[in-house]
Design an enzyme around this catalytic site. Structure first.
Site, PDB file in Angstrom:
ATOM      1  CB  SER A 215       8.962 -10.515  -5.283  1.00 43.84           C
ATOM      2  OG  SER A 215      10.345 -10.279  -5.309  1.00 43.84           O
TER       3      SER A 215
ATOM      4  CG  ASN B 210      11.645 -15.883  -8.875  1.00 42.16           C
ATOM      5  OD1 ASN B 210      10.973 -16.520  -9.669  1.00 42.16           O
ATOM      6  ND2 ASN B 210      12.239 -14.740  -9.189  1.00 42.16           N
TER       7      ASN B 210
ATOM      8  CB  THR C 160       6.575 -11.635 -15.844  1.00 43.75           C
ATOM      9  OG1 THR C 160       7.874 -12.195 -15.706  1.00 43.75           O
ATOM     10  CG2 THR C 160       6.395 -10.492 -14.869  1.00 43.75           C
TER      11      THR C 160
ATOM     12  CG  ASN D 101      10.323  -6.712 -15.200  1.00 44.28           C
ATOM     13  OD1 ASN D 101      11.445  -7.019 -14.802  1.00 44.28           O
ATOM     14  ND2 ASN D 101       9.252  -7.461 -14.946  1.00 44.28           N
ATOM     15  CB  ALA D 102      14.387  -7.178 -19.113  1.00 39.49           C
TER      16      ALA D 102
ATOM     17  CG  LEU E 146      16.258 -12.063 -10.370  1.00 45.09           C
ATOM     18  CD1 LEU E 146      16.766 -13.496 -10.316  1.00 45.09           C
ATOM     19  CD2 LEU E 146      15.058 -11.896  -9.450  1.00 45.09           C
TER      20      LEU E 146
ATOM     21  CB  THR F  82       1.983  -4.105 -12.665  1.00 47.21           C
ATOM     22  OG1 THR F  82       2.912  -5.132 -13.038  1.00 47.21           O
ATOM     23  CG2 THR F  82       2.081  -2.968 -13.655  1.00 47.21           C
TER      24      THR F  82
ATOM     25  CB  CYS G  40      13.329 -14.869 -12.489  1.00 47.93           C
ATOM     26  SG  CYS G  40      13.712 -13.219 -13.153  1.00 47.93           S
TER      27      CYS G  40
HETATM   28  C1  LIG Z   1       9.627  -4.454 -12.198  1.00 48.61           C
HETATM   29  C2  LIG Z   1       9.293  -5.856 -11.767  1.00 48.61           C
HETATM   30  C3  LIG Z   1      10.221  -6.583 -11.015  1.00 48.61           C
HETATM   31  C4  LIG Z   1       9.929  -7.883 -10.591  1.00 48.61           C
HETATM   32  N1  LIG Z   1      10.839  -8.573  -9.834  1.00 48.61           N
HETATM   33  C5  LIG Z   1      10.521  -9.825  -9.381  1.00 48.61           C
HETATM   34  C6  LIG Z   1      11.413 -10.542  -8.517  1.00 48.61           C
HETATM   35  O1  LIG Z   1      12.487 -10.051  -8.146  1.00 48.61           O
HETATM   36  N2  LIG Z   1      11.053 -11.785  -8.101  1.00 48.61           N
HETATM   37  C7  LIG Z   1       9.861 -12.350  -8.492  1.00 48.61           C
HETATM   38  O2  LIG Z   1       9.561 -13.480  -8.073  1.00 48.61           O
HETATM   39  N3  LIG Z   1       8.985 -11.686  -9.269  1.00 48.61           N
HETATM   40  C8  LIG Z   1       9.294 -10.450  -9.729  1.00 48.61           C
HETATM   41  N4  LIG Z   1       8.390  -9.774 -10.521  1.00 48.61           N
HETATM   42  C9  LIG Z   1       7.103 -10.404 -10.877  1.00 48.61           C
HETATM   43  C10 LIG Z   1       5.977  -9.935  -9.967  1.00 48.61           C
HETATM   44  O3  LIG Z   1       6.248 -10.232  -8.609  1.00 48.61           O
HETATM   45  C11 LIG Z   1       4.629 -10.574 -10.382  1.00 48.61           C
HETATM   46  O4  LIG Z   1       4.741 -11.983 -10.336  1.00 48.61           O
HETATM   47  C12 LIG Z   1       4.205 -10.181 -11.784  1.00 48.61           C
HETATM   48  O5  LIG Z   1       4.525  -8.831 -12.063  1.00 48.61           O
HETATM   49  C13 LIG Z   1       2.697 -10.412 -12.019  1.00 48.61           C
HETATM   50  O6  LIG Z   1       1.901  -9.642 -11.146  1.00 48.61           O
HETATM   51  P1  LIG Z   1       1.306  -8.184 -11.527  1.00 48.61           P
HETATM   52  O7  LIG Z   1       0.625  -8.334 -12.870  1.00 48.61           O
HETATM   53  O8  LIG Z   1       0.378  -7.840 -10.421  1.00 48.61           O
HETATM   54  O9  LIG Z   1       2.463  -7.265 -11.618  1.00 48.61           O
HETATM   55  C14 LIG Z   1       8.671  -8.473 -10.957  1.00 48.61           C
HETATM   56  C15 LIG Z   1       7.750  -7.719 -11.712  1.00 48.61           C
HETATM   57  C16 LIG Z   1       8.027  -6.441 -12.107  1.00 48.61           C
HETATM   58  C17 LIG Z   1       6.992  -5.668 -12.909  1.00 48.61           C
END
Ligand SMILES: Cc1cc2nc3c(=O)[nH]c(=O)nc-3n(C[C@H](O)[C@H](O)[C@H](O)COP(=O)(O)O)c2cc1C
EC number: 1.3.1.14
Length: 303
Positions: free
Chosen positions: A21, A127, A193, A69-70, A73, A266, A130
């Site tokens: 997501s 989720n 994250t 990232n910040a 949502l 990512t 977050c």
């Molecule tokens: C830009 C960005 C936006 C994200 N937005 C959400 C979100 O809306 N809901 C959520 O559950 N996780 C969100 N995540 C977390 C990711 O879904 C994932 O759990 C996290 O990035 C770890 O996986 P990765 O290392 O493969 O990115 C976001 C991550 C990034 C980098």
């Protein structure tokens, strides 16, 4: 060609590769690069009951082998999703899953209730992890009691597959995973994250407007892998693994550790075709090792 299909609750997937997501939009943004129907499941952007503007800029920072990232949502709310986005994505031939966030239990429940009525959405990912919202969000995911309460409340109104996304920002993630299972989750996904921070020394200021943010990407993989391995041993429901998966090899490692499916986040920003490469790489691995089904490698780690 091995059988790549896996099940998560009642959710049937053609392969174990999903998108995380917030990193793959609503899927359609990637349709120019790949055949998105070849992905096992697409988890769309975090969706809340009401519209959210997200956090002020800057809300991204690069880190060695990862990013912070910040975003907070940012989305237009569930009613907008139902009216404008659902009609566009409902016929994509893969599992379209909505990631649901909220600031209060009531928000999660109302949003889940609306999605329950959408025929072509077979699952939600709750989720509770977050780190980028002031109220709620991660708060539910860092205590067993909070996690169980929100999952139970959503379970009462949501009849399809309920995936609960866990936070790594806890002392013992297995305790939270068990609480989600007790609350009625069909599956847990992890990790969201990790809370991090970046500073601009010249300006003597934080890089992110929110000071702290969520860290993701290759650098978090060993932590995510360890947590998936611990959780897979602690619960009976299927585990979905993510965090720093950049290629097929990482995906296979998560499955050996006990994940029934994986998500890619990512890495989509670096290579928009990575999901398909991971599907093909898993298939090659299975063929090389003489496996007939991907299910044979789930939790097959020898220790
Ligand atoms: C830009 C960005 C936006 C994200 N937005 C959400 C979100 O809306 N809901 C959520 O559950 N996780 C969100 N995540 C977390 C990711 O879904 C994932 O759990 C996290 O990035 C770890 O996986 P990765 O290392 O493969 O990115 C976001 C991550 C990034 C980098």
């Amino acid at each position: 060609m091995a059988d790549l299909s896996v099940n998560i609750g009642e959710l049937q997937m053609k392969n174990p590769v999903m998108t995380a997501s917030g990193t793959f939009g609503y899927g359609e943004e990637f349709a120019d690069f790949i055949d998105i129907a070849r992905i096992g499941g697409i988890i769309v952007k975090g969706t809340t009951l009401h519209k959210r503007e997200g956090n002020p800029y800057p809300r991204m920072a690069e880190t060695p082998a990862g990013m912070l990232n910040a975003v907070g949502l940012q989305n237009k709310g569930i009613d907008y999703f139902v009216e404008h986005i659902y009609p566009r994505i409902k016929d994509i031939e893969t599992n379209m899953i909505v990631n649901v966030s909220g600031s209060a239990i009531e928000d999660y429940v109302k949003t889940a209730e609306v999605i329950n009525a959408l025929d072509k959405i077979p699952a939600i990912e709750l989720n509770i992890s977050c780190p980028n919202v002031k109220q709620g969000g991660m708060a539910f995911g860092v205590t067993a009691k909070g996690a169980e309460e929100v999952v139970k409340a959503v379970r009462a109104v949501y009849k399809k597959t309920l995936i609960v996304k866990l936070s790594p920002n806890v002392t013992d993630i297995t305790e939270i995973a068990r609480a989600a299972e007790n609350g009625g989750a069909d599956s847990v996904s992890l990790i969201n994250t990790l809370l991090g921070m970046a500073i601009d020394a010249e300006r003597k200021r934080p890089v992110l407007s929110t000071i702290t943010g969520g860290m993701s990407g290759a650098a978090v993989k060993p932590i995510a892998l360890r947590m998936v391995w611990q959780v897979a041993k602690a619960v009976k429901i299927p585990v979905i693994g993510l965090g720093g998966i950049m290629n097929w090899k990482d995906a296979v490692e998560f499955m050996l550790a006990g994940a029934s499916a994986i998500q890619i986040g990512t890495a989509n920003f670096i290579d928009p075709t990575v999901t398909i490469k991971v599907v093909e790489g898993i298939n090659d691995y299975l063929d090389r090792h003489g496996y007939k089904s991907v299910k044979e490698i789930i939790g097959a780690l020898e220790v």
